[in-house]
Motif scaffolding. Structure first.
Motif, PDB file in Angstrom:
ATOM      1  N   ASP A 183       0.852  -1.176   0.000  1.00  0.00           N
ATOM      2  CA  ASP A 183       0.000   0.000   0.000  1.00  0.00           C
ATOM      3  C   ASP A 183       0.893   1.232   0.000  1.00  0.00           C
ATOM      4  OD1 ASP A 183       0.935   0.279   2.625  1.00  0.00           O
ATOM      5  OD2 ASP A 183      -0.882  -0.547   3.497  1.00  0.00           O
ATOM      6  N   ASN A 184       0.296   2.379  -0.047  1.00  0.00           N
ATOM      7  CA  ASN A 184       1.046   3.624  -0.115  1.00  0.00           C
ATOM      8  C   ASN A 184       1.916   3.834   1.125  1.00  0.00           C
ATOM      9  OD1 ASN A 184       1.628   5.811  -1.850  1.00  0.00           O
ATOM     10  ND2 ASN A 184       0.529   7.160  -0.443  1.00  0.00           N
ATOM     11  N   THR A 185       1.486   3.309   2.270  1.00  0.00           N
ATOM     12  CA  THR A 185       2.255   3.454   3.499  1.00  0.00           C
ATOM     13  C   THR A 185       3.626   2.799   3.365  1.00  0.00           C
ATOM     14  OG1 THR A 185       0.202   3.430   4.762  1.00  0.00           O
ATOM     15  CG2 THR A 185       2.227   3.031   5.991  1.00  0.00           C
ATOM     16  N   ILE A 186       3.660   1.576   2.833  1.00  0.00           N
ATOM     17  CA  ILE A 186       4.928   0.875   2.645  1.00  0.00           C
ATOM     18  C   ILE A 186       5.798   1.633   1.655  1.00  0.00           C
ATOM     19  CG2 ILE A 186       5.999  -1.214   1.684  1.00  0.00           C
ATOM     20  CD1 ILE A 186       4.888  -1.611   4.466  1.00  0.00           C
ATOM     21  N   LYS A 187       5.199   2.082   0.571  1.00  0.00           N
ATOM     22  CA  LYS A 187       5.957   2.829  -0.435  1.00  0.00           C
ATOM     23  C   LYS A 187       6.583   4.081   0.187  1.00  0.00           C
ATOM     24  CE  LYS A 187       5.621   4.893  -4.986  1.00  0.00           C
ATOM     25  NZ  LYS A 187       4.812   5.167  -6.161  1.00  0.00           N
ATOM     26  N   GLN A 188       5.828   4.796   0.989  1.00  0.00           N
ATOM     27  CA  GLN A 188       6.340   6.019   1.611  1.00  0.00           C
ATOM     28  C   GLN A 188       7.441   5.717   2.635  1.00  0.00           C
ATOM     29  OE1 GLN A 188       5.754   9.002   0.398  1.00  0.00           O
ATOM     30  NE2 GLN A 188       4.470   7.932  -1.078  1.00  0.00           N
ATOM     31  N   LYS A 189       7.272   4.641   3.417  1.00  0.00           N
ATOM     32  CA  LYS A 189       8.309   4.261   4.388  1.00  0.00           C
ATOM     33  C   LYS A 189       9.598   3.879   3.668  1.00  0.00           C
ATOM     34  CE  LYS A 189       5.311   2.769   8.122  1.00  0.00           C
ATOM     35  NZ  LYS A 189       4.806   1.646   8.916  1.00  0.00           N
ATOM     36  N   LEU A 190       9.469   3.129   2.587  1.00  0.00           N
ATOM     37  CA  LEU A 190      10.640   2.729   1.816  1.00  0.00           C
ATOM     38  C   LEU A 190      11.335   3.946   1.215  1.00  0.00           C
ATOM     39  CD1 LEU A 190      12.496   0.635   0.505  1.00  0.00           C
ATOM     40  CD2 LEU A 190      10.749   0.334  -1.275  1.00  0.00           C
TER      41      LEU A 190
END
Length: 149
Positions: A14-21
């Motif tokens: 999801d976008n959360t994982i993408k942003q954390k990465l």
């Protein structure tokens, strides 16, 4: 600094994982703008990492995106594709490794060469889990984004 990745080939994010990465990558690049990134080019997590790094490279052209190939022969189609998406291709010393172990040994070589491993490993089975266990045994610094999710 050399950074490599390890994650499940089937990976929905999801976008959360993408942003954390992306935040983690930018943090490391700001500390060392000449980072080298070793990518295996298999599966969904590797694709996500490559896509984010290509975005980042627009602002940080000094980073290097390197495809680490487990095979070196003309029939390996990823080599031609890799020329389009990566800054270079590296073939680790795998000449004497049986073909069925080449990806495992390539992954271990990437870990051995890395200063940091960024992972997304949720499950205790499969190639990504074996690679993360190797990371832990070798005491290489790592972040497992699955633990932060």
């Amino acid at each position: 600094m050399t950074i490599t990745f390890c994650g499940h080939s089937n990976f929905s994010f999801d976008n959360t994982i993408k942003q954390k990465l992306k935040k983690l990558l930018l943090q490391e690049i700001r500390k060392n703008p000449a980072c080298k990134f070793y990518l295996g080019g298999y599966g969904d997590f590797d694709s996500l990492c490559l896509n984010i790094l290509k975005e980042i490279k627009a602002d940080f052209p000094t980073i290097e995106l390197l495809f680490i190939t487990p095979y070196l022969n003309d029939n390996y189609s990823k080599l031609e594709t890799a020329k389009l998406y990566y800054d270079g291709i590296i073939y680790p010393p795998l000449e004497n490794v049986p073909r069925r172990f080449c990806i495992l040994k390539r992954n271990e070589w990437m870990v051995d060469e890395a200063d940091l491993v960024i992972a997304f490993v949720k499950y205790s089975w499969g190639g990504a889990a074996k690679t993360l266990e190797y990371v832990k045994r070798k005491k290489v610094k790592f972040f497992n984004l699955a633990e932060l999710h």
